[in-house]
Design a protein around this motif. Structure first.
Motif, PDB file in Angstrom:
ATOM      1  N   VAL A 102      54.977  47.721  43.203  1.00  0.00           N
ATOM      2  CA  VAL A 102      55.799  46.720  42.424  1.00  0.00           C
ATOM      3  C   VAL A 102      54.553  45.791  43.003  1.00  0.00           C
ATOM      4  CG1 VAL A 102      57.350  45.526  41.774  1.00  0.00           C
ATOM      5  CG2 VAL A 102      57.780  47.823  41.924  1.00  0.00           C
ATOM      6  N   GLU A 103      53.785  45.692  43.980  1.00  0.00           N
ATOM      7  CA  GLU A 103      53.982  43.721  44.391  1.00  0.00           C
ATOM      8  C   GLU A 103      52.358  44.027  43.632  1.00  0.00           C
ATOM      9  OE1 GLU A 103      52.908  41.962  48.523  1.00  0.00           O
ATOM     10  OE2 GLU A 103      54.148  43.638  48.329  1.00  0.00           O
ATOM     11  N   GLU A 104      51.570  45.121  44.009  1.00  0.00           N
ATOM     12  CA  GLU A 104      50.202  45.557  43.882  1.00  0.00           C
ATOM     13  C   GLU A 104      49.463  45.942  42.714  1.00  0.00           C
ATOM     14  OE1 GLU A 104      48.011  47.069  46.831  1.00  0.00           O
ATOM     15  OE2 GLU A 104      49.771  46.304  48.937  1.00  0.00           O
ATOM     16  N   HIS A 105      50.373  46.478  41.484  1.00  0.00           N
ATOM     17  CA  HIS A 105      49.766  46.813  40.529  1.00  0.00           C
ATOM     18  C   HIS A 105      50.778  46.645  39.592  1.00  0.00           C
ATOM     19  CE1 HIS A 105      46.556  48.539  42.628  1.00  0.00           C
ATOM     20  NE2 HIS A 105      47.542  49.561  43.722  1.00  0.00           N
ATOM     21  N   GLY A 106      51.839  45.554  39.680  1.00  0.00           N
ATOM     22  CA  GLY A 106      53.488  45.947  39.093  1.00  0.00           C
ATOM     23  C   GLY A 106      51.889  45.084  37.467  1.00  0.00           C
ATOM     24  N   TRP A 107      52.773  44.863  36.538  1.00  0.00           N
ATOM     25  CA  TRP A 107      52.505  44.035  34.951  1.00  0.00           C
ATOM     26  C   TRP A 107      51.937  42.655  35.244  1.00  0.00           C
ATOM     27  CZ3 TRP A 107      50.620  47.188  31.490  1.00  0.00           C
ATOM     28  CH2 TRP A 107      52.135  48.732  31.330  1.00  0.00           C
ATOM     29  N   GLU A 108      52.350  42.135  35.819  1.00  0.00           N
ATOM     30  CA  GLU A 108      52.030  40.963  36.293  1.00  0.00           C
ATOM     31  C   GLU A 108      50.624  40.760  37.172  1.00  0.00           C
ATOM     32  OE1 GLU A 108      54.255  37.406  37.780  1.00  0.00           O
ATOM     33  OE2 GLU A 108      56.367  38.323  37.351  1.00  0.00           O
ATOM     34  N   GLU A 109      50.521  41.239  37.848  1.00  0.00           N
ATOM     35  CA  GLU A 109      49.099  41.525  38.833  1.00  0.00           C
ATOM     36  C   GLU A 109      48.104  42.430  37.777  1.00  0.00           C
ATOM     37  OE1 GLU A 109      47.602  41.598  41.715  1.00  0.00           O
ATOM     38  OE2 GLU A 109      49.913  39.617  42.010  1.00  0.00           O
ATOM     39  N   THR A 110      48.454  43.209  36.659  1.00  0.00           N
ATOM     40  CA  THR A 110      48.014  44.240  36.280  1.00  0.00           C
ATOM     41  C   THR A 110      47.181  43.769  34.938  1.00  0.00           C
ATOM     42  OG1 THR A 110      48.815  45.838  36.711  1.00  0.00           O
ATOM     43  CG2 THR A 110      47.280  45.962  34.451  1.00  0.00           C
ATOM     44  N   VAL A 111      47.920  42.686  34.369  1.00  0.00           N
ATOM     45  CA  VAL A 111      47.605  41.392  33.347  1.00  0.00           C
ATOM     46  C   VAL A 111      46.636  40.352  33.533  1.00  0.00           C
ATOM     47  CG1 VAL A 111      48.741  39.715  31.671  1.00  0.00           C
ATOM     48  CG2 VAL A 111      49.378  41.540  31.739  1.00  0.00           C
ATOM     49  N   GLU A 112      46.722  39.522  35.047  1.00  0.00           N
ATOM     50  CA  GLU A 112      45.809  38.785  35.457  1.00  0.00           C
ATOM     51  C   GLU A 112      44.868  39.183  36.172  1.00  0.00           C
ATOM     52  OE1 GLU A 112      46.058  36.326  40.019  1.00  0.00           O
ATOM     53  OE2 GLU A 112      48.182  36.875  38.923  1.00  0.00           O
ATOM     54  N   ARG A 113      44.406  40.393  36.806  1.00  0.00           N
ATOM     55  CA  ARG A 113      43.192  40.837  36.697  1.00  0.00           C
ATOM     56  C   ARG A 113      42.396  41.453  35.455  1.00  0.00           C
ATOM     57  NH1 ARG A 113      44.896  45.212  41.178  1.00  0.00           N
ATOM     58  NH2 ARG A 113      45.637  43.583  43.216  1.00  0.00           N
ATOM     59  N   THR A 114      42.829  42.601  34.134  1.00  0.00           N
ATOM     60  CA  THR A 114      42.717  42.388  33.146  1.00  0.00           C
ATOM     61  C   THR A 114      42.570  40.647  32.569  1.00  0.00           C
ATOM     62  OG1 THR A 114      43.784  44.370  32.787  1.00  0.00           O
ATOM     63  CG2 THR A 114      42.845  43.347  30.716  1.00  0.00           C
ATOM     64  N   THR A 115      42.429  39.924  32.544  1.00  0.00           N
ATOM     65  CA  THR A 115      42.342  38.579  32.232  1.00  0.00           C
ATOM     66  C   THR A 115      41.254  38.585  32.862  1.00  0.00           C
ATOM     67  OG1 THR A 115      44.672  37.835  31.546  1.00  0.00           O
ATOM     68  CG2 THR A 115      43.421  36.422  31.650  1.00  0.00           C
ATOM     69  N   GLU A 116      41.558  38.335  33.744  1.00  0.00           N
ATOM     70  CA  GLU A 116      39.781  38.006  35.004  1.00  0.00           C
ATOM     71  C   GLU A 116      38.428  38.808  34.049  1.00  0.00           C
ATOM     72  OE1 GLU A 116      41.297  38.092  38.902  1.00  0.00           O
ATOM     73  OE2 GLU A 116      42.017  36.696  39.240  1.00  0.00           O
ATOM     74  N   VAL A 117      38.996  40.028  33.922  1.00  0.00           N
ATOM     75  CA  VAL A 117      38.012  40.554  33.819  1.00  0.00           C
ATOM     76  C   VAL A 117      37.452  40.370  31.972  1.00  0.00           C
ATOM     77  CG1 VAL A 117      36.758  42.752  33.284  1.00  0.00           C
ATOM     78  CG2 VAL A 117      38.062  42.723  35.274  1.00  0.00           C
ATOM     79  N   LEU A 118      38.254  40.310  31.411  1.00  0.00           N
ATOM     80  CA  LEU A 118      37.746  39.870  30.091  1.00  0.00           C
ATOM     81  C   LEU A 118      37.381  38.615  30.085  1.00  0.00           C
ATOM     82  CD1 LEU A 118      40.871  41.148  28.545  1.00  0.00           C
ATOM     83  CD2 LEU A 118      38.666  41.874  28.466  1.00  0.00           C
ATOM     84  N   ASP A 119      37.470  37.823  30.793  1.00  0.00           N
ATOM     85  CA  ASP A 119      36.884  35.872  30.924  1.00  0.00           C
ATOM     86  C   ASP A 119      35.805  36.001  31.394  1.00  0.00           C
ATOM     87  OD1 ASP A 119      39.606  35.200  30.142  1.00  0.00           O
ATOM     88  OD2 ASP A 119      40.660  34.433  31.954  1.00  0.00           O
ATOM     89  N   GLY A 120      35.345  36.706  32.304  1.00  0.00           N
ATOM     90  CA  GLY A 120      33.845  37.116  33.197  1.00  0.00           C
ATOM     91  C   GLY A 120      32.994  37.742  32.379  1.00  0.00           C
ATOM     92  N   LEU A 121      33.056  38.739  31.446  1.00  0.00           N
ATOM     93  CA  LEU A 121      32.820  38.976  29.903  1.00  0.00           C
ATOM     94  C   LEU A 121      32.160  38.090  29.141  1.00  0.00           C
ATOM     95  CD1 LEU A 121      35.116  42.614  29.715  1.00  0.00           C
ATOM     96  CD2 LEU A 121      32.297  41.748  30.977  1.00  0.00           C
ATOM     97  N   ARG A 122      33.716  37.530  29.099  1.00  0.00           N
ATOM     98  CA  ARG A 122      33.775  36.054  27.210  1.00  0.00           C
ATOM     99  C   ARG A 122      32.111  35.264  27.427  1.00  0.00           C
ATOM    100  NH1 ARG A 122      38.354  33.486  25.964  1.00  0.00           N
ATOM    101  NH2 ARG A 122      38.777  33.443  27.700  1.00  0.00           N
ATOM    102  N   GLU A 123      32.504  35.065  28.900  1.00  0.00           N
ATOM    103  CA  GLU A 123      31.632  33.554  29.732  1.00  0.00           C
ATOM    104  C   GLU A 123      29.925  34.401  29.682  1.00  0.00           C
ATOM    105  OE1 GLU A 123      33.757  32.222  33.194  1.00  0.00           O
ATOM    106  OE2 GLU A 123      35.373  31.683  31.562  1.00  0.00           O
ATOM    107  N   GLY A 124      30.283  35.161  29.676  1.00  0.00           N
ATOM    108  CA  GLY A 124      28.097  35.956  29.728  1.00  0.00           C
ATOM    109  C   GLY A 124      28.524  36.599  31.238  1.00  0.00           C
TER     110      GLY A 124
END
Length: 124
Positions: A102-124
């Motif tokens: 729950v602490e390391e792989h819960g929805w909030e963590e998953t959304v945060e990590r996914t958003t970071e990856v997508l932001d990184g892709l968008r920024e090039g």
């Protein structure tokens, strides 16, 4: 405990606490496909998230994850697996698996990590 397949899994495990589900049809997907190259197996994380103890092969991707909610056993050590399963049935296992997932792989963590990856892709 449920075991996929037929017959009793090990005579040392109590028959009144184990049941077999029978062999799945050949068209059914396996409930936990095994691959030594698999990263972090989702089914293991799902089991731990529900508080179910896990007994898994001692592979690098499992060792740290499972330590808080079960055991790892050397690959091929059938007796070791049976011993650890028996310990789990007797209630002897680490019980921090759910909290960790729950602490390391819960929805909030998953959304945060996914958003970071997508932001990184968008920024090039």
């Amino acid at each position: 405990m449920s075991v996929s397949g037929s017959g009793h899994p090990d005579p040392r495990l109590p028959a009144d606490r184990c049941r077999t589900t029978g062999s799945p049809p050949s068209t059914a997907a396996p409930t936990h496909p095994f691959c030594r190259a698999e990263g972090v197996p989702r089914t293991v994380m799902e089991a731990m998230a529900t508080g179910v103890p896990v007994v898994a092969s001692d592979l690098s991707q499992m060792r740290d994850l499972v330590s808080s909610g079960g055991y790892t056993v050397e690959v091929g050590d059938v007796e070791g697996f049976a011993d650890r399963i028996e310990a789990c049935l007797d209630g002897e296992y680490p019980d921090g698996g759910r909290a960790r997932i729950v602490e390391e792989h819960g929805w909030e963590e998953t959304v945060e990590r996914t958003t970071e990856v997508l932001d990184g892709l968008r920024e090039g």
